[in-house]
Enzyme design. Structure first.
Site, PDB file in Angstrom:
ATOM      1  N   THR A  47       0.835  -1.205   0.000  1.00  0.00           N
ATOM      2  CA  THR A  47       0.000   0.000   0.000  1.00  0.00           C
ATOM      3  C   THR A  47       0.866   1.250   0.000  1.00  0.00           C
ATOM      4  O   THR A  47       0.547   2.243  -0.666  1.00  0.00           O
ATOM      5  CB  THR A  47      -0.963   0.003   1.200  1.00  0.00           C
ATOM      6  N   CYS A  48       1.962   1.207   0.727  1.00  0.00           N
ATOM      7  CA  CYS A  48       2.860   2.359   0.801  1.00  0.00           C
ATOM      8  C   CYS A  48       3.459   2.677  -0.572  1.00  0.00           C
ATOM      9  O   CYS A  48       3.562   3.844  -0.958  1.00  0.00           O
ATOM     10  CB  CYS A  48       3.966   2.100   1.819  1.00  0.00           C
TER      11      CYS A  48
END
Length: 157
Positions: A47-48
């Site tokens: 997600t980062c």
């Protein structure tokens, strides 16, 4: 946990530059500046890497056009990892800082223990800090990515 209206705690965050390792005193770095700070659980994580950091990269010019002096990304990783991740993500407009021992993250009260998966990490959040004081604070629930994104922050500037 840090809250709107509170002064950011002092700690040291690290940056790897062309001249070597630079250690920044947070209060000094943020003094007399309007700063957007966002934190991720870990560099190179899904997600980062796929959403959180790319959103700030894509909107960096629009965010800075709102009078923001610095856009800072922090993770509980070392400065070497943060530099490599920033290069991979074309994050030249952002300051990629490592909180290697999680001291800053713990001082904020935003640490998360992921156990044997990754150890101490940061919760996912974004903040607007003016002259060292938190003015906006967007904290995502664990395992969520809903309010700490660049678009939400841009809307609050």
């Amino acid at each position: 946990m840090i809250a709107v209206g509170q002064r950011i705690p002092d700690a040291v965050l690290s940056e790897l530059t062309a001249d070597g390792l630079v250690e920044h005193q947070v209060r000094e770095l943020f003094a007399q500046k309007k700063v957007v700070l966002f934190a991720v659980p870990g560099a190179f994580t899904p997600t980062c890497s796929n959403a959180h950091l790319p959103g700030f990269v894509a909107l960096a010019d629009e965010i800075k056009a709102k009078g923001v002096d610095l856009i800072v990304c922090v993770a509980v990783n070392d400065a070497f990892v943060m530099k490599a991740w920033g290069e991979q993500q074309n994050a030249a407009e952002l300051l990629m800082l490592g909180d290697g021992n999680a001291a800053f993250t713990k001082a904020l009260g935003l640490d998360l223990d992921t156990g044997s998966f990754g150890g101490p990490r940061s919760r996912r959040y974004s903040m607007l800090i003016e002259d060292g004081v938190v003015r906006e604070f967007n904290l995502d629930a664990p395992k969520a990515f809903e309010v700490s994104d660049a678009k939400t922050m841009l809307g609050k500037l």
